[in-house]
Design a protein around this motif. Structure first.
Motif, PDB file in Angstrom:
ATOM      1  N   PRO A 122       0.848  -1.197   0.000  1.00 13.26           N
ATOM      2  CA  PRO A 122       0.000   0.000   0.000  1.00 13.26           C
ATOM      3  C   PRO A 122       0.882   1.246   0.000  1.00 13.26           C
ATOM      4  N   GLY A 123       0.534   2.208  -0.813  1.00 10.02           N
ATOM      5  CA  GLY A 123       1.322   3.429  -0.895  1.00 10.02           C
ATOM      6  C   GLY A 123       1.431   4.165   0.427  1.00 10.02           C
ATOM      7  N   SER A 124       0.418   4.036   1.284  1.00 11.36           N
ATOM      8  CA  SER A 124       0.473   4.729   2.578  1.00 11.36           C
ATOM      9  C   SER A 124       1.639   4.220   3.426  1.00 11.36           C
ATOM     10  N   PHE A 125       2.117   3.018   3.161  1.00 11.31           N
ATOM     11  CA  PHE A 125       3.278   2.496   3.890  1.00 11.31           C
ATOM     12  C   PHE A 125       4.565   3.182   3.439  1.00 11.31           C
ATOM     13  N   CYS A 126       4.517   3.854   2.294  1.00  9.23           N
ATOM     14  CA  CYS A 126       5.687   4.523   1.715  1.00  9.23           C
ATOM     15  C   CYS A 126       5.504   6.037   1.665  1.00  9.23           C
ATOM     16  N   GLY A 127       4.471   6.536   2.323  1.00  9.86           N
ATOM     17  CA  GLY A 127       4.222   7.974   2.294  1.00  9.86           C
ATOM     18  C   GLY A 127       3.363   8.434   1.133  1.00  9.86           C
ATOM     19  N   TYR A 128       2.715   7.483   0.424  1.00  7.18           N
ATOM     20  CA  TYR A 128       1.855   7.812  -0.716  1.00  7.18           C
ATOM     21  C   TYR A 128       0.471   7.189  -0.531  1.00  7.18           C
ATOM     22  N   PRO A 129      -0.341   7.708   0.385  1.00 13.69           N
ATOM     23  CA  PRO A 129      -1.682   7.151   0.531  1.00 13.69           C
ATOM     24  C   PRO A 129      -2.470   7.282  -0.766  1.00 13.69           C
ATOM     25  N   GLY A 130      -3.237   6.239  -1.084  1.00 12.04           N
ATOM     26  CA  GLY A 130      -4.019   6.256  -2.307  1.00 12.04           C
ATOM     27  C   GLY A 130      -3.257   5.729  -3.519  1.00 12.04           C
ATOM     28  N   TRP A 131      -2.084   5.200  -3.275  1.00  8.78           N
ATOM     29  CA  TRP A 131      -1.247   4.633  -4.333  1.00  8.78           C
ATOM     30  C   TRP A 131      -0.908   3.188  -3.962  1.00  8.78           C
ATOM     31  N   ILE A 132      -0.378   2.436  -4.925  1.00  9.71           N
ATOM     32  CA  ILE A 132       0.198   1.116  -4.645  1.00  9.71           C
ATOM     33  C   ILE A 132       1.623   1.092  -5.192  1.00  9.71           C
ATOM     34  N   ARG A 133       2.450   0.304  -4.547  1.00 14.55           N
ATOM     35  CA  ARG A 133       3.838   0.120  -4.983  1.00 14.55           C
ATOM     36  C   ARG A 133       3.987  -1.323  -5.444  1.00 14.55           C
ATOM     37  N   VAL A 134       4.477  -1.507  -6.659  1.00 13.77           N
ATOM     38  CA  VAL A 134       4.613  -2.834  -7.256  1.00 13.77           C
ATOM     39  C   VAL A 134       6.079  -3.061  -7.610  1.00 13.77           C
ATOM     40  N   CYS A 135       6.653  -4.105  -7.059  1.00 12.60           N
ATOM     41  CA  CYS A 135       8.036  -4.468  -7.349  1.00 12.60           C
ATOM     42  C   CYS A 135       8.062  -5.507  -8.468  1.00 12.60           C
ATOM     43  N   TYR A 136       9.000  -5.374  -9.389  1.00 17.39           N
ATOM     44  CA  TYR A 136       9.083  -6.325 -10.492  1.00 17.39           C
ATOM     45  C   TYR A 136      10.418  -7.055 -10.540  1.00 17.39           C
ATOM     46  N   SER A 137      11.180  -7.028  -9.462  1.00 18.42           N
ATOM     47  CA  SER A 137      12.517  -7.629  -9.515  1.00 18.42           C
ATOM     48  C   SER A 137      12.619  -9.008  -8.884  1.00 18.42           C
ATOM     49  N   ASN A 138      11.601  -9.465  -8.220  1.00 24.92           N
ATOM     50  CA  ASN A 138      11.730 -10.698  -7.449  1.00 24.92           C
ATOM     51  C   ASN A 138      11.230 -11.955  -8.147  1.00 24.92           C
TER      52      ASN A 138
END
Length: 162
Positions: A122-138
């Motif tokens: 969840p973006g709120s965990f990274c300081g961006y509420p209302g966004w999502i963070r998606v990792c593509y390296s794993n």
């Protein structure tokens, strides 16, 4: 070595008139020593050995690993196209996507896991509420393609129900 927080510093000892003839590296090193005592821990031995292995493997190996991320980056960016804004993916191994107004990022991330088997932050965990963070390296490229298809399906269906 992203995620492992391993790095190193290479300093020049060449003298310069800018730093009073000490050498820019020497001046920088002296400044670093002022904060060194506040860093009481270091990365694990395993991470240090992995970093050494990457250094010994050489730049060609590192560049090959970076190139291998391109497939994942491309399919994740395509999966996130339905979102109104996407940032990242140029210097990091993740991208951020803005959810429609009123969509709670934590509820959205939980629903993606529960209904589509895709984990995002969840973006709120990274300081961006209302966004999502998606990792593509794993994930290997083929698995990343599968995850991207699920992500896109989840985005399309979930954004229409929130």
């Amino acid at each position: 070595m992203a995620g492992f927080r391993v790095g190193y510093i290479a300093l020049s000892s060449k003298a310069s008139s800018i730093d009073g003839g000490k050498g820019m590296g020497t001046a920088a090193y002296e400044k670093m020593l002022k904060v060194q005592d506040t860093i009481a821990i270091c990365v694990s031995r395993l991470s240090q050995m992995a970093a050494l292995g990457a250094l010994e493997a050489g730049r060609d190996w590192v560049l090959e690993q970076v190139r291998s991320l391109e497939v994942g980056r491309k399919v994740i960016l395509e999966a996130m196209e339905p979102l109104e804004e996407i940032i990242g993916g140029n210097g990091a191994m993740y991208v951020m996507g803005k959810l429609p107004n009123g969509v709670d990022d934590q509820d959205f991330a939980s629903s993606l896991v529960e209904k589509y088997g895709v984990a995002v932050i969840p973006g709120s965990f990274c300081g961006y509420p209302g966004w999502i963070r998606v990792c593509y390296s794993n994930l290997p490229p083929d698995d990343c393609k599968l995850a991207a298809a699920r992500l896109k399906e989840g985005i399309l269906k979930l954004t229409s129900t929130f």
